[in-house]
Design an enzyme around this catalytic site. Structure first.
Site, PDB file in Angstrom:
ATOM      1  N   TYR A   1     -22.080 -17.480 -26.602  1.00 28.13           N
ATOM      2  CA  TYR A   1     -22.404 -17.359 -28.022  1.00 28.13           C
ATOM      3  C   TYR A   1     -23.311 -18.500 -28.489  1.00 28.13           C
ATOM      4  CZ  TYR A   1     -18.209 -14.582 -27.293  1.00 28.13           C
ATOM      5  OH  TYR A   1     -17.277 -13.703 -26.779  1.00 28.13           O
TER       6      TYR A   1
ATOM      7  N   LYS B   1      -6.369 -13.395 -19.306  1.00 27.82           N
ATOM      8  CA  LYS B   1      -6.329 -14.774 -19.802  1.00 27.82           C
ATOM      9  C   LYS B   1      -5.268 -15.648 -19.132  1.00 27.82           C
ATOM     10  CE  LYS B   1      -8.638 -14.255 -24.303  1.00 27.82           C
ATOM     11  NZ  LYS B   1      -9.824 -15.041 -23.987  1.00 27.82           N
TER      12      LYS B   1
END
Length: 428
Positions: free
Chosen positions: A17, A274
């Site tokens: 990002y 995760k």
């Protein structure tokens, strides 16, 4: 790491990002232990993010490290096509034991986003096997399920980070997100939008996918468990498979081992990732029912059409098994309870700050929603200078610390957040 390394990173390495023209600053981490990240200048900072929800037992955990060393002496990787190995079998035995009895078929992959892709492909192939062309997925607004294209297509098309790809993505169905918060009374109107869409499209919907209880990047909101119950009832009534994305919330983060346990419901497909390996190496899993697996396997194709190169990676499976063994000691329950208790004591009062719109706490998750958007570059620098690692986005400053964090270190995270709220330059 010297200045030339940092310059090389700045010029050539694309971070999440971020931009290649004017990238956000990166802080060089040279080692990590427990809840601390050690920077190249020798400074230790407290990690309040668990490396994006994953490092639940802290860094360099001796049991996890031992499992990796032991496995790498045997084999680090082998293709899973036509081959199996003890690490995968041990892990899958554990996953089946931990999850509802209904979920007894497991597809291993290498990231959370891919586990969502696998779930979507399962849904489409399931209905194809039944002779029906169903391709629409129903979910709710403010959802986020990953950065790959199938996962993006079931993430909010208007309010997510994926808006620029809308012209390319398949169009799925989005009901209104529930407004009833986790700790408030249930408002029966919350299910109306969802119910209308599922009734209208019942013959075209391949499946329903939800982040149970916690909506992550879509706003870090915690919705009422009754919404999940009502969704499950509708899915059962119309015989539509229900998928839960527990990639962020699984393995204890919300105070339950899985977030869907807050509502006492069971999905037809479950996606995990995760923290499954304790934040050591990437691994994910998509669990499904025998009915869905057999239906797919009895089709004309007679197999499920997916096969990641690193599927069932022995190193990842080995350390995931060790991670679950740690969790089975049930210390996580006390750890998460103590984190929640402290957050209620020290973070919740920030709701009275003039810059704060809301404060939300659930298990080992603490969220401060501000009235203004943060200046990410400046607030990141502020946090690092004050000895903590917190990665806000938009108007949200949130922490998901490792379960092993001490109360004193947790207090420091909260104190630095409180301090940041008084700095006008950190907000846009």
């Amino acid at each position: 790491m010297n200045k030339s390394d940092i310059l090389f990173d700045y010029k050539h390495i694309w971070h999440p990002y971020s931009s290649m023209i004017n990238p956000l600053p990166c802080y060089s981490v040279i080692s990590a232990k427990g809840v601390y990240l050690k920077l190249k200048n020798g400074k230790n900072i407290i990690d309040g993010m668990s490396s994006w929800w994953s490092t639940i037992h802290g860094y360099n955990h001796p049991i996890l490290n031992k499992s990796l060393r032991k496995q790498i002496k045997k084999i680090s990787h082998v293709m899973f096509g036509g081959i199996t190995h003890p690490s995968a079998i041990l892990l899958c035995r554990k996953l089946i034991k931990l999850t509802p009895e209904k979920l007894d078929c497991i597809f291993l992959s290498d990231s959370g986003s891919i586990s969502i892709e696998v779930a979507i492909k399962m849904l489409i192939q399931y209905w194809e096997s039944l002779g029906q062309n169903r391709t629409k997925i129903l979910t709710i607004r403010n959802s986020y399920h990953g950065d790959t294209f199938g996962a993006m297509s079931v993430s909010d098309p208007d309010n997510s980070i994926h808006k620029i790809y809308n012209q390319f993505l398949p169009k799925n169905l989005f009901a209104n997100a529930p407004c009833s918060n986790f700790h408030e009374e249930w408002n029966s109107n919350d299910i109306i939008s969802f119910q209308k869409i599922i009734e209208k499209n019942k013959l075209n919907i391949a499946g329903v996918i939800l982040e149970p209880i916690v909506q992550g990047i879509g706003g870090m909101k915690f919705y009422h468990p009754m919404f999940l119950k009502k969704v499950e009832e509708l899915c059962k009534y119309y015989s539509i498979p229900l998928v839960f994305d527990e990639i962020a919330t699984g393995f204890g983060r919300t105070g339950k081992f899985f977030a869907f346990q807050h509502a006492n419901v069971v999905p037809d497909i479950l996606c995990l990732g995760k923290s499954m390996t304790g934040g050591t190496i990437t691994l994910a899993a998509t669990l499904t029912s025998r009915n869905i697996a057999n239906t797919i396997s009895n089709s004309n194709i007679r197999c499920f059409m997916h096969g990641p190169t690193y599927m069932g990676n022995p190193l990842a499976c080995s350390v995931a098994y060790a991670n679950i063994k740690i969790l089975e000691k049930n210390e996580w329950k006390t750890q998460v309870f103590n984190i929640e208790k402290e957050l209620c004591k020290s973070l919740l009062p920030l709701i009275n700050h003039p810059r704060v719109l809301d404060v939300r706490i659930l298990g080992a998750i603490g969220v401060v929603e501000c009235k203004q958007q943060v200046n990410l570059e400046l607030i990141q620098k502020f946090f690092v200078n004050n000895g903590v690692w917190i990665r806000p986005f938009k108007k949200l400053i949130y922490i998901v610390p490792p379960y092993v964090i001490s109360i004193n270190n947790l207090k420091k995270l909260v104190n630095v957040i409180a301090k940041s709220l008084n700095e006008n330059t950190l907000f846009i």
